[in-house]
Design an enzyme around this catalytic site. Structure first.
Site, PDB file in Angstrom:
ATOM      1  N   THR A  18      68.740 -63.729 -65.798  1.00  0.00           N
ATOM      2  CA  THR A  18      70.082 -64.235 -66.126  1.00  0.00           C
ATOM      3  C   THR A  18      70.253 -64.410 -67.626  1.00  0.00           C
ATOM      4  O   THR A  18      71.374 -64.437 -68.122  1.00  0.00           O
ATOM      5  CB  THR A  18      70.367 -65.576 -65.426  1.00  0.00           C
ATOM      6  OG1 THR A  18      69.292 -66.491 -65.675  1.00  0.00           O
ATOM      7  CG2 THR A  18      70.535 -65.388 -63.931  1.00  0.00           C
ATOM      8  N   LYS A  38      62.070 -66.492 -72.757  1.00  0.00           N
ATOM      9  CA  LYS A  38      61.944 -66.570 -71.301  1.00  0.00           C
ATOM     10  C   LYS A  38      60.538 -67.050 -70.966  1.00  0.00           C
ATOM     11  O   LYS A  38      59.679 -67.143 -71.849  1.00  0.00           O
ATOM     12  CB  LYS A  38      62.237 -65.226 -70.631  1.00  0.00           C
ATOM     13  CG  LYS A  38      61.462 -64.054 -71.195  1.00  0.00           C
ATOM     14  CD  LYS A  38      61.912 -62.754 -70.535  1.00  0.00           C
ATOM     15  CE  LYS A  38      63.250 -62.307 -71.078  1.00  0.00           C
ATOM     16  NZ  LYS A  38      64.191 -61.889 -70.049  1.00  0.00           N
ATOM     17  N   ARG A  39      60.340 -67.360 -69.714  1.00  0.00           N
ATOM     18  CA  ARG A  39      59.007 -67.776 -69.264  1.00  0.00           C
ATOM     19  C   ARG A  39      57.975 -66.743 -69.675  1.00  0.00           C
ATOM     20  O   ARG A  39      58.215 -65.538 -69.577  1.00  0.00           O
ATOM     21  CB  ARG A  39      59.050 -67.931 -67.736  1.00  0.00           C
ATOM     22  CG  ARG A  39      57.772 -68.337 -67.079  1.00  0.00           C
ATOM     23  CD  ARG A  39      58.045 -68.759 -65.634  1.00  0.00           C
ATOM     24  NE  ARG A  39      58.788 -67.766 -64.883  1.00  0.00           N
ATOM     25  CZ  ARG A  39      58.219 -66.816 -64.121  1.00  0.00           C
ATOM     26  NH1 ARG A  39      56.903 -66.735 -64.034  1.00  0.00           N
ATOM     27  NH2 ARG A  39      58.959 -65.963 -63.441  1.00  0.00           N
ATOM     28  N   LYS A  78      56.840 -59.842 -67.848  1.00  0.00           N
ATOM     29  CA  LYS A  78      57.986 -59.905 -68.770  1.00  0.00           C
ATOM     30  C   LYS A  78      57.652 -59.258 -70.114  1.00  0.00           C
ATOM     31  O   LYS A  78      58.527 -59.018 -70.934  1.00  0.00           O
ATOM     32  CB  LYS A  78      58.435 -61.346 -68.957  1.00  0.00           C
ATOM     33  CG  LYS A  78      59.019 -61.948 -67.664  1.00  0.00           C
ATOM     34  CD  LYS A  78      59.433 -63.393 -67.863  1.00  0.00           C
ATOM     35  CE  LYS A  78      59.943 -64.001 -66.549  1.00  0.00           C
ATOM     36  NZ  LYS A  78      61.279 -63.522 -66.186  1.00  0.00           N
ATOM     37  N   HIS A 105      63.806 -64.127 -54.795  1.00  0.00           N
ATOM     38  CA  HIS A 105      63.871 -64.009 -56.243  1.00  0.00           C
ATOM     39  C   HIS A 105      62.718 -63.224 -56.849  1.00  0.00           C
ATOM     40  O   HIS A 105      62.580 -63.195 -58.070  1.00  0.00           O
ATOM     41  CB  HIS A 105      63.882 -65.400 -56.887  1.00  0.00           C
ATOM     42  CG  HIS A 105      65.193 -66.103 -56.795  1.00  0.00           C
ATOM     43  ND1 HIS A 105      66.249 -65.842 -57.638  1.00  0.00           N
ATOM     44  CD2 HIS A 105      65.644 -67.056 -55.941  1.00  0.00           C
ATOM     45  CE1 HIS A 105      67.281 -66.612 -57.327  1.00  0.00           C
ATOM     46  NE2 HIS A 105      66.940 -67.350 -56.294  1.00  0.00           N
ATOM     47  N   LYS A 141      73.581 -63.915 -70.363  1.00  0.00           N
ATOM     48  CA  LYS A 141      74.028 -64.875 -71.389  1.00  0.00           C
ATOM     49  C   LYS A 141      74.080 -64.207 -72.756  1.00  0.00           C
ATOM     50  O   LYS A 141      75.022 -64.425 -73.536  1.00  0.00           O
ATOM     51  CB  LYS A 141      73.089 -66.078 -71.418  1.00  0.00           C
ATOM     52  CG  LYS A 141      73.075 -66.885 -70.130  1.00  0.00           C
ATOM     53  CD  LYS A 141      71.828 -67.755 -70.035  1.00  0.00           C
ATOM     54  CE  LYS A 141      71.638 -68.244 -68.612  1.00  0.00           C
ATOM     55  NZ  LYS A 141      70.279 -68.727 -68.350  1.00  0.00           N
TER      56      LYS A 141
END
Length: 964
Positions: free
Chosen positions: A806, A694-695, A700, A430, A810
């Protein structure tokens, strides 16, 4: 469908009957109208349930027999009245609250227990079918399962949403208010755990024989509070009121050992003895499929010790802490998800968690295999009955643990055990981040799991032999590079059998006063010239005149730590390795594990992630679901998302566009109310909702997003009110996500976002043109509210660093337009929704290495707008907090914590220019709505159902089995 609320009452009372000396129970079922009588000696209370149905009488059946149960299941049709009766029954006879009132918390538990009754019937039937058929079963091991709330999902999958809503109305509550009482299960944090939960939903829905295995964390990761100081962490309290979904299996427990030593028995076999012993106890949670009776299991392990380990003597002498030490050490294993690992104690606890998951799960799997084999185990067929999937590197210890059980407990040879293990286990990667490719201290693991280190050493030796067999020894330099890159043990001496493989020439020391060379070994005597002998010891020099000479000795290099590379062990020990998006799988093959790919190309696959359309469209966005079903004239898209592609032909239709916008606005109004409640900020539902949830992590790039907002705000402040209104589309910028408690830079980013929000949201010049809101304690339930309301979503990671993502799937499913880089699943989403319906910016993955090199060489010239924004931040515009360290991470050319490793400055110009295109597109609402529809249509590929079909076929070799 077997969903008997009255049967639930019957089952509960039948159990009491079997456990007491009461008289027989009479149960009368009348085709949906039922009476349940209980008569007990000396009972003060009699129980009677009757539905409002007036159907004709049916014959009396005996519910205790299997025939009676099947007859009851087939004849009972659940309706609102019988469901209400079941809820009332549980509120009285399965009490967790005082009996006086039927308030919301009590209503939730009673409702959940009535749903669980229906699930248990299908759950047991599913398990019995698997047992009888002795089917091959997949086992998904994950440190995280981010389930979210279960009530609405369960009744939705049972197709009883309307009936439960009506039943609760009869009892004075709404389904929505009751469901809101359920806390999110604190069993995960980010995409890893949510993916695992989507997979379980799809496995059940598609009727695949499978189970999940995880740990039952008492306090989760943490509950996030947002204060004036930024993020603060407190323990999750999700279990304080109990969990109505779980069933503790006190008869299913396994011993787990730590520390101790390894001895050789009289039979010559190795045995692991002594040490610290705990017990792992199973807690089961039912996972129902959609429109199917199949209900699979999520088995979570809790940890304890036997009561004998409570030191009663120490307790009675006042040493209370010492008396409870063993129990405390066991229980803390399942306290926290990802405990801080800066300390040695933290590292030990994490390793204990991972081993507990692997050991207890494998013991359980093997016990099931042996039971189904009826005492005639053919171990060579174990991989034909069992598939173990390791979700990332956390369950890596499955490999040496399975080897240990097969060799030490089942008496197999190394060769046989190794063959079985490799054919059983598979690995999903991952991440490409080096820090996430787990490495454990060799010494720590040797201390905690001594037998496993022995086995890992044997696997490492086997790997070296495989490398030599493949490449030979004719090119020692190439071979050494291969071995060093691929070994499981890092900085550990080669096994004795290969000790001379890469023998180094002797190190030479240079004397300043002559041309002589002497060896590095002090005790060796080597002639400097043919007729001269240089003495090796100082005492031989006494009384002799010698020329002083100075020997230049190189500085001793620091000894690198010995490590166990878990990702390498995963690749070696399994039969399949998969990435989770096309671009990620290519990076896995060509960069992360390139040497393994060259050796075993057949092991490597791609399995692009997916999300369940049940939770992520149908249940969380009912307005949009209704529109989709209406326009494509079928509800079949819920099970076959390829039908979503049919929306493309309606994308320009004005009628669907009006309905689409109305559904989006309705969801935005709900979010505006939620934000007011949670943060105190008022936002306009007429503004664009721009969301990044998100985290929190530097790669990110929430920092890029908020710096873009700062730039936007600064430009607004430089304009008149009329200019601002003409130039900028109103936006509500919403952030959410948790920063790991010890990740200082991520927590600085959270603090920065909240400071920027506090300034902008109170600026009267700006008003509703721009709002910045950080949603505290982001979780699945919050996502189910935010995602349907989203219009723009940011997936802006540094290219090549996000494995898949992911949340992007969504958002696209819910008609949200994405802005992002060509990273992870963004690449495939953009292909499916169309390039014109995705806002692309930034450097691409193949350019990143060269850009970092350019930075290190001092050749990077930052954009003036980027420098302007940093200076504005440092000016104190957002409060007194010192952001020098945060801004400093974006400056310099090299060094830890600086040099802008994640290329925020490089991508900033193209990012803000892309945001201008977003504003322009949003002003044309017809165009924007068309883009939104095409995003939903293009998301058909990203269902977890598709992903699970691929795993089942290509990796696990399992087939669906549906209950009759």
């Amino acid at each position: 469908m077997a969903t008997s609320s009255c049967y639930a009452a019957m089952a509960a009372l039948s159990h009491r009957h079997r456990c007491s000396n009461s008289r027989p129970i009479d149960f009368i079922c009348r085709n949906g109208s039922c009476k349940l009588f209980l008569t007990r000696r000396r009972m003060r209370r009699s129980f009677y349930v009757k539905s409002v149905s007036s159907e004709p009488k049916q014959k009396v059946i005996d519910p205790i027999t299997e025939e009676g149960i099947h007859s009851y299941q087939s004849s009972f049709t659940p309706d609102a009245a019988s469901i209400a009766s079941s809820i009332k029954y549980h509120s009285e006879f399965t009490p967790l609250f005082s009996p006086e009132h039927f308030e919301l918390p009590k209503a939730f538990f009673a409702t959940a227990q009535s749903v669980r009754d229906a699930l248990i019937i299908n759950w047991n039937a599913t398990y019995d079918l698997y047992e009888k058929m002795n089917v091959k079963q997949a086992y998904y091991l994950s440190m995280e399962f981010l389930q979210g709330r279960a009530l609405l999902n369960s009744i939705g999958n049972l197709e009883l949403t309307g009936e439960y809503a009506e039943a609760l109305e009869k009892l004075g509550h709404t389904l929505e208010s009751v469901a809101s009482q359920e806390p999110d299960a604190a069993l995960g944090n980010g995409g890893l755990g949510r993916l695992a939960s989507c997979f379980l939903d799809s496995l059940a829905t598609l009727n695949y024989p499978a189970w999940g295995y995880g740990l039952r964390y008492k306090y989760g990761l943490f509950k996030q509070l947002i204060t004036k100081d930024g993020q603060e962490e407190v323990a999750e309290n999700w279990l304080e009121m109990g969990n109505p979904w779980e069933i503790v299996r006190n008869d299913v427990s396994y011993p787990v050992k730590f520390y101790g030593k390894v001895v050789t028995g009289s039979d010559g076999k190795r045995r692991w003895i002594g040490g610290e012993d705990i017990v792992a106890v199973a807690c089961d949670v039912p996972i129902p499929g959609y429109k199917t009776k199949t209900t699979i299991n999520l088995r979570l392990w809790s940890t304890k010790v036997s009561s004998e380990q409570f030191d009663l003597y120490a307790f009675n002498t006042g040493e209370h802490t010492k008396a409870c030490e063993a129990q405390a050490n066991a229980e803390k294993i399942c306290y926290i998800l990802y405990p801080g690992d800066e300390s040695t104690e933290g590292k030990i606890l994490r390793l204990k968690q991972q081993y507990t998951l692997c050991s207890a799960s494998l013991q359980d799997i093997i016990a099931r295999f042996e039971r189904r084999s009826g005492g005639n185990e053919i171990w060579e067929e174990f991989p034909e009955k069992v598939a173990v999937q390791m979700n990332d590197t956390h369950p890596t210890l499955c490999i040496p643990e399975l080897m240990r059980i097969l060799m030490d407990l089942k008496g197999m040879s190394w060769e046989k055990a190794w063959s079985i293990t490799q054919r059983t286990v598979a690995y999903t990667n991952h991440t490409v981040l080096p820090e996430a490719l787990e490495k454990w201290s060799y010494e720590l693991m040797q201390k905690l799991l001594p037998r496993h280190v022995e086995i890992i050493e044997m696997i490492d030796e086997q790997l070296i032999q495989d490398i030599i067999s493949e490449y030979g020894t004719s090119d020692p330099e190439m071979l050494e590079k291969k071995v060093n890159a691929m070994r499981i043990l890092e900085n550990v001496d080669l096994p004795a059998s290969f000790a001379d493989l890469f023998a180094k020439p002797e190190e030479i020391l240079i004397h300043e006063t002559s041309d002589e060379v002497v060896p590095a070994h002090e005790d060796e005597v080597v002639p400097a010239h043919e007729d001269e002998v240089v003495p090796a010891h100082e005492d031989e020099l006494e009384g002799k005149e010698t020329q002083e000479e100075k020997v230049i000795k190189p500085e001793p290099a620091p000894i690198p730590p010995k490590m166990v590379r878990m990702a390498n062990l995963c690749v070696v020990g399994g039969h399949a390795v998969n990435g989770v998006a096309e671009i990620h799988s290519e990076i896995v093959k060509n960069e992360v594990f390139i040497d393994f790919f060259q050796l075993w190309p057949e092991k490597f696959q791609n399995k692009t992630n997916g999300v369940t359309p049940r939770r992520w469209i149908q249940f969380c966005n009912p307005d949009l679901s209704t529109i989709i079903t209406k326009w494509i004239a079928t509800e079949g898209w819920v099970l076959n998302t390829e039908k979503l592609a049919e929306l493309r032909k309606f994308a320009d239709n004005e009628d669907i566009q009006m309905e689409w916008r109305a559904a989006k606005r309705s969801n935005k109004i709900k979010v505006a109310s939620f934000l007011k409640e949670k943060t105190g900020y008022s936002v306009s539902p007429d503004a664009m909702f721009d969301i990044q949830v998100k985290r929190i992590h530097e790669y990110k790039r929430q920092l890029l997003n908020i710096l873009g907002i700062v730039y936007r705000y600064k430009k607004m402040k430089e304009m008149t009110a009329a200019e601002r209104k003409e130039k900028f589309v109103p936006r509500v910028c919403i952030f959410g996500g948790k920063a790991f408690s010890t990740y200082v830079q991520a927590k600085r980013i959270v603090k920065f976002i909240t400071d920027v929000g506090a300034t902008i949201n109170h600026d009267p010049d700006i008003g509703d043109l721009l709002k910045v809101v950080f949603v505290p304690d982001y979780n699945v339930s919050v996502a189910e509210l935010l995602i349907p309301a989203s219009e723009l979503s940011q997936h802006i990671s540094t290219a090549g660093m996000e494995a898949s993502g992911t949340s992007n799937m969504k958002f696209a499913m819910n008609g949200c337009v994405l802005i992002g880089t060509l990273d992870g699943a963004n690449v495939e989403i953009r292909q499916e929704v169309g390039e014109d319906n995705f806002f692309l910016f930034g450097a691409q993955a193949h350019e990143i290495a060269a850009l970092r090199k350019e930075r290190a060489e001092g050749k990077f010239i930052p954009d003036e707008r980027f420098e302007e924004v940093k200076e504005f931040v440092r000016s104190g515009a957002f409060g007194p907090y010192n952001y020098d360290e945060l801004m400093g991470s974006l400056e310099g050319n090299e060094g830890f914590g600086c040099a802008d490793y994640f290329l925020v400055g490089k991508d900033f110009p193209s990012y803000i220019e892309c945001q201008e295109k977003v504003d322009h597109a949003y002003r044309d609402q017809k165009r924007w709505t068309k883009m939104s529809i095409l995003n939903t249509a293009g998301s058909y590929k990203f269902s977890s159902d598709r992903t699970i079909h691929e795993y089942a076929k290509d990796i696990w070799s399992i087939k669906p089995i549906e209950l009759p």
